[in-house]
Enzyme design. Structure first.
Site, mmCIF file in Angstrom:
data_model
loop_
_atom_site.group_PDB
_atom_site.id
_atom_site.type_symbol
_atom_site.label_atom_id
_atom_site.label_comp_id
_atom_site.label_asym_id
_atom_site.label_seq_id
_atom_site.Cartn_x
_atom_site.Cartn_y
_atom_site.Cartn_z
ATOM 1 N N SER A 11 2.475 15.104 -5.728
ATOM 2 C CA SER A 11 1.948 14.659 -7.015
ATOM 3 C C SER A 11 0.441 14.848 -7.116
ATOM 4 O O SER A 11 -0.068 15.349 -8.123
ATOM 5 C CB SER A 11 2.327 13.200 -7.266
ATOM 6 O OG SER A 11 1.899 12.373 -6.202
ATOM 7 N N ARG B 49 6.234 23.965 -0.385
ATOM 8 C CA ARG B 49 7.140 24.093 0.756
ATOM 9 C C ARG B 49 8.532 24.537 0.316
ATOM 10 O O ARG B 49 9.190 25.321 1.005
ATOM 11 C CB ARG B 49 7.213 22.751 1.494
ATOM 12 C CG ARG B 49 8.123 22.735 2.707
ATOM 13 C CD ARG B 49 7.953 21.441 3.490
ATOM 14 N NE ARG B 49 8.151 20.262 2.665
ATOM 15 C CZ ARG B 49 9.331 19.686 2.439
ATOM 16 N NH1 ARG B 49 10.419 20.201 2.989
ATOM 17 N NH2 ARG B 49 9.424 18.618 1.693
ATOM 18 N N LYS C 287 -5.689 10.881 2.785
ATOM 19 C CA LYS C 287 -6.260 9.570 3.075
ATOM 20 C C LYS C 287 -5.478 8.937 4.221
ATOM 21 O O LYS C 287 -4.499 8.216 4.004
ATOM 22 C CB LYS C 287 -6.219 8.685 1.822
ATOM 23 C CG LYS C 287 -7.050 9.260 0.674
ATOM 24 C CD LYS C 287 -6.931 8.442 -0.600
ATOM 25 C CE LYS C 287 -7.790 9.045 -1.699
ATOM 26 N NZ LYS C 287 -7.679 8.285 -2.966
ATOM 27 N N GLY D 242 -11.300 8.356 -3.844
ATOM 28 C CA GLY D 242 -11.531 7.468 -4.978
ATOM 29 C C GLY D 242 -10.220 7.011 -5.580
ATOM 30 O O GLY D 242 -9.150 7.242 -5.008
ATOM 31 N N ALA E 132 -2.271 9.971 -9.398
ATOM 32 C CA ALA E 132 -1.974 11.297 -9.939
ATOM 33 C C ALA E 132 -1.359 11.283 -11.340
ATOM 34 O O ALA E 132 -1.776 12.070 -12.198
ATOM 35 C CB ALA E 132 -1.077 12.066 -8.966
ATOM 36 N N LYS F 54 -7.616 1.473 2.625
ATOM 37 C CA LYS F 54 -7.086 0.868 1.393
ATOM 38 C C LYS F 54 -5.568 0.992 1.318
ATOM 39 O O LYS F 54 -4.901 0.154 0.704
ATOM 40 C CB LYS F 54 -7.752 1.482 0.169
ATOM 41 C CG LYS F 54 -7.506 2.968 -0.052
ATOM 42 C CD LYS F 54 -6.290 3.259 -0.922
ATOM 43 C CE LYS F 54 -6.036 4.754 -1.018
ATOM 44 N NZ LYS F 54 -4.847 5.072 -1.839
ATOM 45 N N ASP G 52 -11.107 2.616 -5.179
ATOM 46 C CA ASP G 52 -9.816 3.080 -4.675
ATOM 47 C C ASP G 52 -8.932 1.908 -4.279
ATOM 48 O O ASP G 52 -7.716 1.905 -4.513
ATOM 49 C CB ASP G 52 -10.052 3.998 -3.474
ATOM 50 C CG ASP G 52 -8.904 4.967 -3.238
ATOM 51 O OD1 ASP G 52 -7.932 4.955 -4.011
ATOM 52 O OD2 ASP G 52 -8.986 5.743 -2.270
ATOM 53 N N ASN H 38 1.791 2.902 -1.753
ATOM 54 C CA ASN H 38 1.672 1.926 -0.673
ATOM 55 C C ASN H 38 1.943 0.516 -1.174
ATOM 56 O O ASN H 38 2.612 -0.269 -0.510
ATOM 57 C CB ASN H 38 0.289 2.023 -0.028
ATOM 58 C CG ASN H 38 0.140 3.259 0.836
ATOM 59 O OD1 ASN H 38 0.572 3.286 1.981
ATOM 60 N ND2 ASN H 38 -0.447 4.300 0.272
ATOM 61 N N GLU I 153 1.217 6.413 3.220
ATOM 62 C CA GLU I 153 0.339 6.765 4.339
ATOM 63 C C GLU I 153 -0.029 5.564 5.209
ATOM 64 O O GLU I 153 -0.224 5.677 6.414
ATOM 65 C CB GLU I 153 -0.939 7.435 3.820
ATOM 66 C CG GLU I 153 -0.720 8.792 3.171
ATOM 67 C CD GLU I 153 -0.575 9.923 4.173
ATOM 68 O OE1 GLU I 153 -0.391 9.644 5.371
ATOM 69 O OE2 GLU I 153 -0.636 11.090 3.751
#
Length: 342
Positions: free
Chosen positions: A19, A40, A114, A144, A148, A199, A252, A264, A289
């Site tokens: 995204s 991919r 990130k 930041g 998306a 974050k 962020d 997240n 992540e």
């Protein structure tokens, strides 16, 4: 390398068709660059070429005609003066090793990732430098509040372009400046990367707290104390503490914690409802992540003698099966230290 204002010259390669990679390709095209996305899956590349959309990540967004896509790394990368890396952070090293032979000798490498690498505790710019064999001045970091779907919908947003070489940072800045997207430059690569990585962990905690029914006081506590532990680690690693008050820090963090679009936070909500890590992964179907990075961030903090209590508890919830209610108790019962500020 000459700065060309983002209006002519070599094309830009965006390696990764998720995204944010797709949205960033749109930004680049809207700013006047020709962009090739490396996807991919062949079906995604074909859809971008034929239908001008990415059906898997941003199905409702029409991509500009300047954007094309391919499944061939050599085709995407050769001749690109700017190469944007947008893959899950834990896959960067393996992917980049295969892409490095196609890089132009003076290409600027841009990291959208990130995270902190497991095992090495390296930041993404460090992984890029080590894997591609390039000096620090060829790497630029974008960080930041970068949700998306909102940016792809051309809602006003800003970001930070961080690099040790001001010419390259300015080149990237000019390449992504549009009427809806405003980039600022910064030379604090360490602070910008840590803000973006930590974050994600704090957003997991925020999502857990939200699902557990806690209110605004709890959530405000998590954001502010989360920012404090981010800044502590950053300062220990040489970052400018002012960075954490800006877009790559507080900006962020607020976006990732408060928005239901943030993966997240959403992942954390599943954990807060009592789901296992595997159940949450199945439900969200995207990479959170913070789940993996919390291990590396914890190790990085311990290596530098930095206390990060929220990160510690998220690691225990995600990887040791700790009940979130016990994690809350552990956080609230910590021995208070005579600190001058909170």
């Amino acid at each position: 390398m000459s700065e060309r204002g983002g209006r002519s010259g070599g094309h830009v390669a965006v390696l990764g068709a998720g995204s944010w990679g797709t949205a960033f390709a749109k930004i680049l095209a809207d700013a006047g660059r020709d962009v090739t996305i490396l996807a991919r899956r062949p079906s995604v590349a074909e859809a971008i070429r034929a239908e001008r959309r990415n059906p898997d990540y941003l199905p409702g967004v029409r991509l500009p005609d300047r954007v094309t896509a391919t499944g061939d790394a050599e085709e995407a990368i050769v001749g690109a003066e700017v190469v944007v890396l947008s893959v899950p952070s834990q896959t960067l090293r393996g992917n980049l090793a295969g892409w490095t032979p196609y890089l132009d000798p003076d290409a600027t490498l841009v990291s959208l990732m990130k995270g902190i690498e497991l095992g090495t505790t390296k930041r993404m710019s460090q992984v890029i430098m080590e894997t591609a064999g390039v000096p620090a001045d060829r790497v630029v970091v974008v960080s930041g509040p970068n949700l998306a779907p909102e940016i792809a919908a051309e809602q006003p947003a800003a970001t930070v372009v961080a690099g040790t070489d001001n010419r390259r940072a300015t080149l990237v800045q000019s390449s992504i400046r549009t009427p809806y997207f405003r980039p600022y430059t910064n030379d604090d690569v360490v602070g910008c990367e840590l803000g973006g990585a930590v974050k994600n962990v704090i957003a997991l905690a925020y999502g857990i707290a939200t699902a557990m029914g806690f209110g605004d006081n709890t959530r405000a506590m998590l954001m502010t104390r989360g920012l404090a532990e981010t800044a502590r680690l950053g300062v220990a690693l040489g970052a400018d503490p002012i960075t954490f008050a800006g877009l790559a820090g507080m900006g962020d963090l607020v976006a990732s914690c408060s928005s239901p679009l943030a993966r997240n936070r959403t992942f954390g909500e599943h954990l807060g409802r009592g789901e296992t890590l595997e159940q949450a992964q199945t439900a969200t179907r995207q990479t959170a992540e913070g789940v993996k990075s919390c291990l590396a961030i914890r190790d990085l903090a311990r290596a530098h003698g930095v206390e990060m209590p929220i990160t510690e508890q998220i690691e225990r919830i995600c990887h040791e099966g700790m009940d979130p209610r016990l994690a809350v108790d552990a956080l609230m019962s910590r021995t208070a230290k005579p600190e001058s500020y909170e």
